[in-house]
Write a protein that holds these residues in place. Structure first.
Motif, short mmCIF file in Angstrom:
data_model
loop_
_atom_site.label_atom_id
_atom_site.label_comp_id
_atom_site.label_asym_id
_atom_site.label_seq_id
_atom_site.Cartn_x
_atom_site.Cartn_y
_atom_site.Cartn_z
N TYR A 189 39.19 39.22 30.74
CA TYR A 189 40.26 40.02 30.16
C TYR A 189 39.65 41.15 29.33
CZ TYR A 189 43.76 36.52 31.39
OH TYR A 189 44.59 35.65 32.08
N PRO A 242 43.52 42.26 33.18
CA PRO A 242 42.61 41.44 33.98
C PRO A 242 41.51 42.28 34.63
CG PRO A 242 44.90 40.90 34.45
CD PRO A 242 44.91 42.16 33.64
N PRO A 274 48.81 34.95 31.88
CA PRO A 274 47.62 34.59 31.11
C PRO A 274 47.93 33.48 30.12
CG PRO A 274 48.48 36.70 30.37
CD PRO A 274 49.28 36.33 31.57
#
Length: 254
Positions: free
Chosen positions: A13, A7, A200
């Motif tokens: 990302y 992150p 995620p």
């Protein structure tokens, strides 16, 4: 291969695709700190791949090169990327010991945007998102639609490694456009569960995107009806369906 999302910023990302010995390719390092932290845990960067010139995707690369001056960088041919790098484009290959990626030209979000496909992973930057796609800052609707259709033709089990955590916001729009899509409803719930645990929601599987992502589903009768209602007439073709979906999404508020 082990895939790790690192992150960065609020919702970016950085991707690290790591071999069993810790050697890793780093994709779109908008910040250096997440990569440096991973390196302290054993990550060994062997190359940087850049999909496009936006700073939240390349801003950390210079700092990483100060740490590893011999690290090769592969980037699209764009004068706005001023790093020392190898410029790559359509049909080129990035081949390193243990790694092999095909370069795909996918203009639309930017004019020079590229993607890297290899080892069952698609690193697509801001072209394709889970349940969405990038804004067209420099390309046309026809270009972006063609780029997305090209990615849609990759193997169904491809892991879609996009640049942002946008799945929940994209799901809200997708449900508005195609409310009876059961696969989409399941994907939205899955994403809600994952985010509730701070996990995620990406990578997603391309097969799921083909079932759920409205920007890959411009042939869907329900989506075409939704767009026709918005336009006040049937769309002329799938490119117009896509263009209107993108305009709609640009101003959409859940």
């Amino acid at each position: 291969m082990r895939l790790t999302p690192l992150p960065a910023f609020e919702d970016n990302y950085i991707w690290a695709l790591r071999a069993a010995d810790g050697r890793a390719v780093i994709v779109d390092p908008g910040q250096s700190a997440p990569v440096l932290a991973a390196a302290r845990q054993g990550l060994q960067p062997v190359a940087i791949l850049l999909t496009h010139h936006h700073n939240d995707h390349i801003g950390g690369a210079a700092d990483l090169l100060r740490q590893w001056p011999q690290l090769p960088v592969f980037a699209p041919a764009d004068e706005r990327i001023t790093l020392e790098c190898e410029k790559v484009g359509e049909s080129d290959r990035v081949q390193l010991p243990g790694f092999d990626f095909e370069v795909l030209s996918v203009p639309g979000h930017t004019r020079s945007h590229i993607a890297f496909f290899g080892h069952g992973h698609l690193f697509c930057g801001d072209t394709l998102f889970s349940l969405g796609c990038g804004r067209m800052f420099e390309g046309t609707a026809a270009q972006m639609h063609a780029s997305l259709q090209r990615l849609a033709a990759l193997p169904a089990q491809t892991l879609v490694c996009c640049g942002h955590e946008y799945t929940l916001a994209n799901a809200a729009f997708a449900r508005h456009v195609e409310p009876t899509n059961a696969a989409l409803q399941r994907r939205q719930q899955e994403a809600l569960d994952m985010r509730s645990r701070s996990l995620p929601t990406v990578p997603s599987v391309l097969a799921s995107e083909l079932q759920c992502n409205p920007f890959l589903r411009t042939a869907s009768p329900e989506i075409q009806r939704s767009v026709a209602t918005r336009l006040g007439r049937p769309a002329a073709d799938e490119i117009e369906v896509f263009a209107e979906l993108r305009r709609w999404k640009d101003g959409f508020r859940a």
